[in-house]
Design an enzyme around this catalytic site. Structure first.
Site, PDB file in Angstrom:
ATOM      1  N   SER A  92       0.796  -1.234   0.000  1.00 26.15           N
ATOM      2  CA  SER A  92       0.000   0.000   0.000  1.00 26.15           C
ATOM      3  C   SER A  92       0.825   1.279   0.000  1.00 26.15           C
ATOM      4  O   SER A  92       0.255   2.372  -0.037  1.00 26.15           O
ATOM      5  CB  SER A  92      -0.974   0.009   1.181  1.00 26.15           C
ATOM      6  OG  SER A  92      -2.090  -0.804   0.907  1.00 26.15           O
ATOM      7  N   LYS A  95       0.016   3.651  -2.737  1.00 23.58           N
ATOM      8  CA  LYS A  95      -0.958   4.731  -2.605  1.00 23.58           C
ATOM      9  C   LYS A  95      -0.282   6.102  -2.523  1.00 23.58           C
ATOM     10  O   LYS A  95      -0.909   7.125  -2.843  1.00 23.58           O
ATOM     11  CB  LYS A  95      -1.847   4.489  -1.378  1.00 23.58           C
ATOM     12  CG  LYS A  95      -2.758   3.269  -1.491  1.00 23.58           C
ATOM     13  CD  LYS A  95      -3.615   3.104  -0.255  1.00 23.58           C
ATOM     14  CE  LYS A  95      -4.646   1.999  -0.400  1.00 23.58           C
ATOM     15  NZ  LYS A  95      -4.079   0.650  -0.359  1.00 23.58           N
ATOM     16  N   SER A 341      -6.209   3.366   4.361  1.00 32.03           N
ATOM     17  CA  SER A 341      -5.655   2.556   3.264  1.00 32.03           C
ATOM     18  C   SER A 341      -6.765   1.914   2.442  1.00 32.03           C
ATOM     19  O   SER A 341      -6.816   0.698   2.235  1.00 32.03           O
ATOM     20  CB  SER A 341      -4.704   1.489   3.811  1.00 32.03           C
ATOM     21  OG  SER A 341      -3.763   1.108   2.834  1.00 32.03           O
TER      22      SER A 341
END
Length: 506
Positions: A92, A95, A341
Site C-alpha cells: 500500500s 498509494k 488505506s
C-alpha cells in the site's frame, strides 16, 4: 555495504591510536589533533548508519530482501541507503504514488459528480420517459444520497415513472478488477469491484461493498437474524447458521460464492452471543447501487409503472438533468484513502485520471498519467513498474531510494500540506488522524511525529514517510521488506523510525 562501513571506522580508529604513539613535534601534534577531531566527527556522522545497520541484522530478516532509504527533507541528501536501488513490492505504499499523481493531475479541490437525468417529460405526476442515474466515479455515495435524489424528484412533482430506471456506469470502462488481483481475494471488501456508479455502506467509503451482520435468534434452534447495510434485494442470503444455547461457543462464517451475489452464512451463534459482522464485496456494484436507488424511490412513494424495467444503459446526450450531487473534495477523500488505506479509492483515482487526461476511464490510461507525473518528478522510470493504484498487485515494483526521492520532490508543491496531512500519524488514536498507525509508535519521540504510509501484503511490509529527529532535522524515509515468511516486520520498522526520531546529528 555494512561490512565496508564497519572496517573503515576500525581502520580510522587504529590509525589514530598508532599515530598517537609516535614522537611528534608540538606543531605536528596540533595538526594531528585537528585531523583526529575531523575523523571523530566523521565517525559521529556515521553513527546513524551503525544504528540502522545493526537493526537490519535482525534474524527475522534472514532470507528476506529489505530496502531502506533515508534523506534529509531540507535538501534531499541521501543519508543512508541499504539496497535502496533494488526494486521491491510497495504494497500500500503504492498509494503514495497514486495520491501524489491525483493531486498533481486533478487538484485538491476536485470533486466527482453523479447525475439523475431523463429523456422524457413530466405529464401531471407521471414522468413519461426513462430515468437515468449517471455515475462519474464518486466512491462516497451513501444510501442517504439516493434518498436525497428521490426526495428532490418528488418535490419536482414526480410520483410515477412510465419508463425504465437505467444505471449508467459508462464513465469508466467495464473492467471491474485490477490486474493481478488474486481470485480468492475477490469476496473481500479490500478487493471490491470498480464501477463509475457505486455505493458505500458507511463513511469509511468502501464503495461496492455491503456490511453483513449476523445476530442470534430468540431461542436455541432458531435461524440467526441477518441484517444488510444498506438494505438491498440485490443479494441472495443463504442462511445455514444456527442459534445455539447460552454459553456455547460462536463460530460464524460470512462468505460470498465466487462470481455471484450468493452470500453463505454458516456456523453457530449462542443466544447470548455478540453479533458477527463482515464487510463483503458485491459482484457487479452498478446493479447494487441501482437497486438501492429503486428502494429510495419507493420509500418516497415514487412508482415504476407500465412495463418499466431496472436495467443498465447509456444516457442520451440530449437528456435533461433533474438533480445531481458533487462529492467531497479530493483533499477530503484522501483522508479515508490514505489514513484507512482504502484500496477502492486508489483504483477509482487511477481510472479518473485516465478519464480526465485521455477521455478514457481505464487502468491503462490512468497508469500512463501516473508514469508521466512520476517522470516529471525526476524518478527513474526504468526502475519502476506500475500495475494498479492501491498496491494489491505483487508485480508493482519501486526501489526505496525512488520513494524517498518522490517524497522529497513534492514538498514544494502547493498541495503538499494536503498530501502530508493525509498520511497516518503515529500514536494518534483517532482513526481519521492516526489511521493505520494509531496503535503504533506511541512513545514520546514518535507520537504525532512519524507521518507515514503503511503497506502490507503476504510476504510484504512497508513504511514510508516523514519524521523529525531529536535535534530538529526533518527526515524522509522508506522501509520496504519483501520475501519474509514469519515474524513481525512492523516491530522492526517502528524501531527504525524511533531511532530516526531520537537521533541527534549535532
Amino acid at each position: 555495504m555494512k561490512g565496508n562501513k564497519y572496517w573503515k571506522k576500525v581502520v580510522m580508529l587504529l590509525f589514530i591510536v598508532a599515530v598517537a604513539c609516535l614522537p611528534f613535534s608540538s606543531e605536528e601534534k596540533d595538526l594531528f589533533v585537528v585531523a583526529s577531531d575531523e575523523l571523530a566527527e566523521g565517525t559521529s556522522n556515521q553513527s546513524l548508519d551503525d544504528k540502522i545497520d545493526q537493526l537490519l541484522e535482525d534474524e527475522r530478516l534472514d532470507g528476506a530482501m529489505t530496502g531502506v532509504s533515508i534523506r534529509k527533507a531540507s535538501d534531499g541528501e541521501l543519508l543512508y541507503s541499504h539496497d535502496g536501488d533494488i526494486r521491491l513490492h510497495p504494497a500500500s505504499n503504492q498509494k503514495i504514488l497514486t495520491a501524489i499523481s491525483a493531486l498533481r493531475t486533478l487538484g485538491a479541490d476536485y470533486r466527482f459528480t453523479t447525475e439523475v437525468l431523463t429523456d422524457g417529460k413530466l405529464e401531471g405526476k407521471v414522468l413519461q420517459g426513462n430515468l437515468y442515474v449517471k455515475g462519474k466515479g464518486d466512491p462516497t455515495l451513501l444510501k442517504e444520497d439516493f434518498d436525497q435524489f428521490a426526495n428532490e424528484l418528488k418535490e419536482q412533482g414526480i410520483h410515477k415513472i412510465k419508463g425504465n430506471l437505467v444505471g449508467d456506469d459508462s464513465w469508466y470502462d467495464d473492467v471491474r478488477l485490477s490486474t493481478d488481483l488474486n481470485w480468492d481475494d475477490e469476496f473481500n471488501y479490500t478487493a471490491a469491484q470498480i464501477s463509475a456508479l457505486t455505493i458505500s455502506p458507511n463513511t469509511d467509503y468502501d464503495a461496492g461493498t455491503v456490511i453483513v451482520e449476523v445476530y442470534p435468534g430468540k431461542k436455541a434452534g432458531d435461524l440467526p437474524v441477518v441484517k444488510l447495510t444498506p438494505e438491498t434485494d440485490y443479494l441472495t442470503i443463504v442462511n445455514k447458521a444456527e442459534t445455539v444455547a447460552k454459553g456455547e461457543s460462536k463460530s460464524i462464517s460470512i462468505d460470498r460464492e465466487h462470481g455471484t451475489n450468493k452470500f453463505i452464512i454458516e456456523g453457530k451463534i449462542p443466544v447470548d452471543g455478540s453479533l458477527s459482522r463482515a464487510w463483503r464485496a458485491v459482484w457487479e456494484p452498478t446493479g447494487y447501487a441501482l437497486d438501492v436507488f429503486k428502494k429510495s424511490l419507493e420509500e418516497q412513494g415514487i412508482e415504476l409503472i407500465g412495463n418499466s424495467q431496472v436495467t443498465l444503459g447509456t444516457t442520451p446526450n440530449e437528456a435533461t438533468v433533474l438533480t445531481s450531487k458533487q462529492s467531497m473534495t479530493l483533499e477530503e477523500l484522501l483522508i479515508p484513502f490514505m489514513k484507512l488505506s482504502n484500496n477502492g479509492h486508489g483504483e477509482v483515482l487511477v481510472k479518473e485520471m485516465g478519464q480526465f487526461v485521455h477521455g478514457e476511464g481505464s487502468w491503462s490510461k490512468g497508469l500512463e498519467v501516473m508514469e508521466e507525473v512520476l517522470a516529471n518528478n525526476g524518478l527513474s522510470m526504468n526502475s519502476i513498474l506500475l500495475r494498479d493504484g492501491a498496491g494489491m498487485s505483487h508485480k508493482n515494483l519501486i526501489p526505496a531510494d525512488q520513494v524517498t526521492k518522490l517524497l522529497f520532490e513534492v514538498q514544494d508543491e502547493s498541495w503538499f500540506p494536503v498530501f502530508e496531512n493525509s498520511l497516518p500519524v503515529a500514536g494518534e488514536p483517532d482513526r481519521f488522524v492516526g489511521g493505520t498507525l494509531r496503535n503504533r509508535m506511541t512513545g514520546d519521540s514518535t507520537k504525532g511525529n512519524v507521518k507515514a504510509k503503511t503497506g502490507s501484503l503476504t510476504g510484504v511490509n512497508t513504511l514510508s514517510g516523514y519524521v523529525t529527529s531529536k535535534d530538529g532535522e526533518k527526515l524522509i524515509f522508506s522501509i520496504m521488506m519483501n520475501n519474509y515468511i514469519t515474524g513481525s516486520m512492523t516491530q522492526i520498522q517502528d524501531t527504525i523510525a524511533t531511532t530516526l526520531a531520537e537521533h541527534e546529528f549535532e
